[in-house]
Design a protein around this motif. Structure first.
Motif, mmCIF file in Angstrom:
data_model
loop_
_atom_site.group_PDB
_atom_site.id
_atom_site.type_symbol
_atom_site.label_atom_id
_atom_site.label_comp_id
_atom_site.label_asym_id
_atom_site.label_seq_id
_atom_site.Cartn_x
_atom_site.Cartn_y
_atom_site.Cartn_z
ATOM 1 N N ASP A 94 39.435 128.518 -30.666
ATOM 2 C CA ASP A 94 39.116 128.041 -32.015
ATOM 3 C C ASP A 94 38.537 129.168 -32.869
ATOM 4 N N GLN A 111 38.193 126.764 -24.981
ATOM 5 C CA GLN A 111 38.500 126.029 -26.222
ATOM 6 C C GLN A 111 37.770 126.644 -27.403
ATOM 7 N N HIS A 156 45.613 124.917 -34.474
ATOM 8 C CA HIS A 156 45.430 125.089 -33.030
ATOM 9 C C HIS A 156 46.337 124.116 -32.275
ATOM 10 N N HIS A 166 40.317 130.760 -36.083
ATOM 11 C CA HIS A 166 39.554 130.660 -37.324
ATOM 12 C C HIS A 166 39.472 132.026 -38.011
ATOM 13 N N THR A 210 41.836 125.088 -39.001
ATOM 14 C CA THR A 210 41.764 125.584 -37.623
ATOM 15 C C THR A 210 42.201 124.554 -36.583
ATOM 16 N N PRO A 211 41.636 123.339 -36.538
ATOM 17 C CA PRO A 211 42.075 122.409 -35.489
ATOM 18 C C PRO A 211 43.519 121.954 -35.664
#
Length: 107
Positions: A56, A52, A94, A60, A90-91
């Motif tokens: 990320d 994870q 993702h 990023h 980013t999240p």
């Protein structure tokens, strides 16, 4: 070690996996897990992160690279603002990529 090559816009970028604490992971007197060098078209990522965290970090840094290639970073014209935007995106990106079935390459 060069791990991956890919095109961002029309530019060929290299992604390098290095050990944590590597000199290329030094940013403003602290070590980071990933860093983008736009002038070199290179991204450096620390090995040994969880899956994870690695995804990320990769995403990023790819967002930073895309901001530079597209000229968005120049429009923002403030490294701290760019960092805050990339951190916020980013999240979201993702999860969107995962929901679309995208699979990140394994380190």
């Amino acid at each position: 070690m060069k791990w991956l090559s890919l095109h961002i816009g029309g530019q060929l970028w290299g992604i390098y996996l290095v050990n944590p604490g590597h000199r290329r992971l030094q940013d403003e007197k602290e070590h980071v897990f990933g860093i983008t060098y736009p002038a070199e078209s290179r991204i450096y990522l620390a090995r040994g992160q969880s899956e994870q965290a690695f995804e990320d970090t990769l995403l990023h840094e790819l967002l930073h690279a895309a901001a530079n290639v597209s000229g968005a970073a120049f429009e923002i014209n403030d490294a701290r603002k760019e960092e805050r935007i990339v951190r916020a995106m980013t999240p979201v990106m993702h999860r969107l990529l995962k929901d679309l079935g995208f699979r990140f390459p394994k380190a």
